[in-house]
Design a protein around this motif. Structure first.
Motif, PDB file in Angstrom:
ATOM      1  N   UNK A 138     -13.040  -7.009  16.903  1.00 53.36           N
ATOM      2  CA  UNK A 138     -12.597  -6.751  15.532  1.00 53.36           C
ATOM      3  C   UNK A 138     -12.431  -5.236  15.414  1.00 53.36           C
ATOM      4  N   UNK A 197       0.440  -5.106   2.873  1.00 54.09           N
ATOM      5  CA  UNK A 197       0.177  -5.284   4.299  1.00 54.09           C
ATOM      6  C   UNK A 197       1.388  -5.820   5.036  1.00 54.09           C
ATOM      7  N   UNK A 211      -5.186 -16.721  18.083  1.00 58.80           N
ATOM      8  CA  UNK A 211      -6.318 -16.051  18.728  1.00 58.80           C
ATOM      9  C   UNK A 211      -6.167 -14.528  18.669  1.00 58.80           C
ATOM     10  N   UNK A 219      -1.860   1.615   1.241  1.00 61.38           N
ATOM     11  CA  UNK A 219      -2.298   1.420  -0.142  1.00 61.38           C
ATOM     12  C   UNK A 219      -2.966   2.700  -0.645  1.00 61.38           C
ATOM     13  N   UNK A 232      -7.571  -8.229  15.399  1.00 60.82           N
ATOM     14  CA  UNK A 232      -8.612  -9.245  15.539  1.00 60.82           C
ATOM     15  C   UNK A 232      -8.299 -10.107  16.750  1.00 60.82           C
ATOM     16  N   UNK A 234      -9.840 -13.233  19.162  1.00 60.00           N
ATOM     17  CA  UNK A 234     -10.807 -14.293  19.427  1.00 60.00           C
ATOM     18  C   UNK A 234     -10.929 -14.452  20.938  1.00 60.00           C
TER      19      UNK A 234
ATOM     20  N   UNK B  37       3.700  -7.378  -8.846  1.00 60.04           N
ATOM     21  CA  UNK B  37       3.599  -6.242  -7.939  1.00 60.04           C
ATOM     22  C   UNK B  37       2.259  -6.307  -7.222  1.00 60.04           C
ATOM     23  N   UNK B  38       2.305  -6.144  -5.925  1.00 57.44           N
ATOM     24  CA  UNK B  38       1.076  -6.080  -5.138  1.00 57.44           C
ATOM     25  C   UNK B  38       0.551  -4.654  -5.179  1.00 57.44           C
ATOM     26  N   UNK B  39      -0.737  -4.520  -5.381  1.00 60.01           N
ATOM     27  CA  UNK B  39      -1.296  -3.182  -5.604  1.00 60.01           C
ATOM     28  C   UNK B  39      -2.084  -2.634  -4.431  1.00 60.01           C
ATOM     29  N   UNK B  40      -2.295  -3.406  -3.409  1.00 60.28           N
ATOM     30  CA  UNK B  40      -3.115  -2.902  -2.298  1.00 60.28           C
ATOM     31  C   UNK B  40      -3.009  -3.805  -1.088  1.00 60.28           C
ATOM     32  N   UNK B  41      -3.993  -3.685  -0.247  1.00 61.04           N
ATOM     33  CA  UNK B  41      -4.014  -4.516   0.961  1.00 61.04           C
ATOM     34  C   UNK B  41      -3.993  -5.985   0.569  1.00 61.04           C
ATOM     35  N   UNK B  42      -3.140  -6.757   1.221  1.00 60.73           N
ATOM     36  CA  UNK B  42      -3.072  -8.180   0.885  1.00 60.73           C
ATOM     37  C   UNK B  42      -3.097  -9.071   2.115  1.00 60.73           C
ATOM     38  N   UNK B  43      -3.496  -8.504   3.238  1.00 57.37           N
ATOM     39  CA  UNK B  43      -3.738  -9.307   4.445  1.00 57.37           C
ATOM     40  C   UNK B  43      -5.032  -8.817   5.082  1.00 57.37           C
ATOM     41  N   UNK B  44      -5.674  -9.708   5.796  1.00 57.13           N
ATOM     42  CA  UNK B  44      -6.857  -9.328   6.557  1.00 57.13           C
ATOM     43  C   UNK B  44      -6.895 -10.195   7.813  1.00 57.13           C
ATOM     44  N   UNK B  45      -7.521  -9.663   8.851  1.00 56.63           N
ATOM     45  CA  UNK B  45      -7.682 -10.427  10.086  1.00 56.63           C
ATOM     46  C   UNK B  45      -9.163 -10.502  10.438  1.00 56.63           C
ATOM     47  N   UNK B  46      -9.549 -11.615  11.015  1.00 56.85           N
ATOM     48  CA  UNK B  46     -10.936 -11.800  11.447  1.00 56.85           C
ATOM     49  C   UNK B  46     -11.005 -13.036  12.331  1.00 56.85           C
ATOM     50  N   UNK B  48      -9.718 -13.588  15.066  1.00 59.18           N
ATOM     51  CA  UNK B  48      -8.444 -13.928  15.685  1.00 59.18           C
ATOM     52  C   UNK B  48      -7.462 -14.556  14.721  1.00 59.18           C
ATOM     53  N   UNK B  49      -7.875 -14.730  13.455  1.00 59.85           N
ATOM     54  CA  UNK B  49      -7.013 -15.377  12.474  1.00 59.85           C
ATOM     55  C   UNK B  49      -6.588 -14.418  11.378  1.00 59.85           C
ATOM     56  N   UNK B  50      -5.786 -14.937  10.453  1.00 58.62           N
ATOM     57  CA  UNK B  50      -5.167 -14.116   9.405  1.00 58.62           C
ATOM     58  C   UNK B  50      -5.367 -14.760   8.039  1.00 58.62           C
ATOM     59  N   UNK B  62      -4.783 -19.070   7.974  1.00 55.64           N
ATOM     60  CA  UNK B  62      -4.508 -19.963   9.083  1.00 55.64           C
ATOM     61  C   UNK B  62      -5.827 -20.704   9.346  1.00 55.64           C
ATOM     62  N   UNK B  75       0.043  -7.340 -10.225  1.00 55.47           N
ATOM     63  CA  UNK B  75       0.333  -7.071 -11.636  1.00 55.47           C
ATOM     64  C   UNK B  75       1.507  -7.935 -12.095  1.00 55.47           C
TER      65      UNK B  75
END
Lengths: 268, 79
Positions: A138, A197, A211, A219, A232, A234, B37-46, B48-50, B62, B75
């Motif tokens: 990560x 993003x 994976x 931002x 990330x 896996x 309107x999107x105001x900031x980060x709107x994706x994250x990974x952890x 191996x997924x999203x 996912x 907004x």
């Protein structure tokens, strides 16, 4: 009915479409406007190579010799011996006397005594074998890439939104650790816009599940415009013994972006 | 010559038509929005997924993502 009203604190324009009055412009509404623009050239994004680990699974038996049968004819009798190659007689030396009535044997390694007989040991020696796995990871890094616009006092504005217009190229095309092919990238070849993003790269297992993901986000935070880069991974097993991921050392990807950033507010 | 101000029963124009009732000026609203309107980060990974957080604030994962990113609601914008 379409109309225009103006007072000391408000300007309002209404257009009637059919029988519905629709506000076109109203200074009492929070209306988005751009309070600053920043150009950022050659913003670098760098994802390092993945790593893999070899895990000991066990030991493979390797026979020292192979087995064959040799027949020897001594008039008028055939004698049958089990001997071992690669050298038919490398494990014993026979001193023959008349009719094979007595003999003397010198044994080499690779054989064990079992039930009063010397038998072949299929584990003359052993070699370890390993299973390889891509290491789970990560990764996240945040950098300041610009200052937010400021007011006349030099105080950073509390911007309500950011729109990024970008062009970008992948300067190093990282490969999938398993295959001799580049990871697919989602970065368009032409100018594109985004808020928040952006998915850069991904890869899936044979079953279809993800994976591997690489993303970036732009931002505002505090008085700065931030670039957050995330990866990330896996853990992924090779599924075959003693077979490393052949392209693990070629998984690094790099990008270079030119960003035109619009900072916006809804109310001054 | 640029129109300074022109008002007819069906149209309003001012400032060289920079303000024109036949255009659609977007504005922030509390409800009845057309877009966000999107105001900031709107994706994250952890793992191996999203996770993708829609402008409405709804998270879409996912089947692999195992993080806890929340994101922010966009907004509300009316056209």
């Amino acid at each position: 009915m379409s109309g225009f009203t103006a007072s000391s604190s408000r300007i309002r324009v209404v257009e009637t479409i059919g029988s519905v009055d629709e506000t076109v412009f109203d200074t009492d509404d929070d209306m988005p406007h751009i309070v600053g623009t920043t150009y950022l050239a050659s913003v670098a994004v760098d994802f390092d190579n993945l790593t893999q680990t070899a895990s000991y699974v066990g030991a493979l038996c390797v026979p020292t010799h192979s087995l064959e049968r040799v027949n020897v004819y001594v008039p008028s009798v055939w004698y049958s011996f089990i001997v071992w190659t690669p050298s038919s007689y490398d494990w014993y030396t026979d001193t023959y006397t008349s009719g094979f009535m007595s003999f003397d044997r010198t044994y080499t390694s690779g054989f064990v005594s079992h039930s009063w007989e010397w038998v072949y040991d299929p584990c003359g020696y052993t070699i370890p074998y390993f299973e390889y796995s891509v290491d789970a990871e990560e990764y996240s890094s945040v950098t300041n890439i610009a200052d937010l616009p400021t007011d006349e006092d030099g105080t950073a504005l509390d911007v309500d939104f950011v729109i990024v217009q970008a062009t970008g190229i992948r300067t190093t095309g990282g490969k999938d650790a398993r295959f001799d092919q580049s990871l697919p990238t989602t970065v368009p070849t032409k100018t594109f816009s985004f808020q928040g993003s952006l998915l850069l790269e991904s890869s899936g297992e044979a079953s279809g599940g993800s994976w591997f993901r690489r993303i970036m986000s732009v931002y505002p935070s505090g008085s700065k415009l931030k670039l957050k880069v995330q990866e990330s991974v896996k853990s992924l097993s090779r599924g075959a013994y003693d077979s490393a991921f052949p392209h693990i050392g070629e998984t690094r990807s790099t990008y270079s972006f030119n960003l035109k950033v619009f900072f916006g507010k809804f109310r001054q | 010559m640029a129109i300074v101000l022109k008002i007819t029963p069906t149209r309003f124009r001012a400032s060289g038509s920079k303000l024109d009732s036949q255009r659609r000026y977007i504005r922030k609203v509390s409800s009845g929005e057309d877009l966000r309107f999107v105001n900031g980060q709107n994706m994250d990974v952890s793992g191996g997924g999203l996770r993708y957080v829609q402008p409405t604030g709804t998270a879409v994962d996912d089947s692999v993502y195992d993080g806890s990113f929340i994101g922010t609601t966009g907004t509300r914008i009316k056209v």
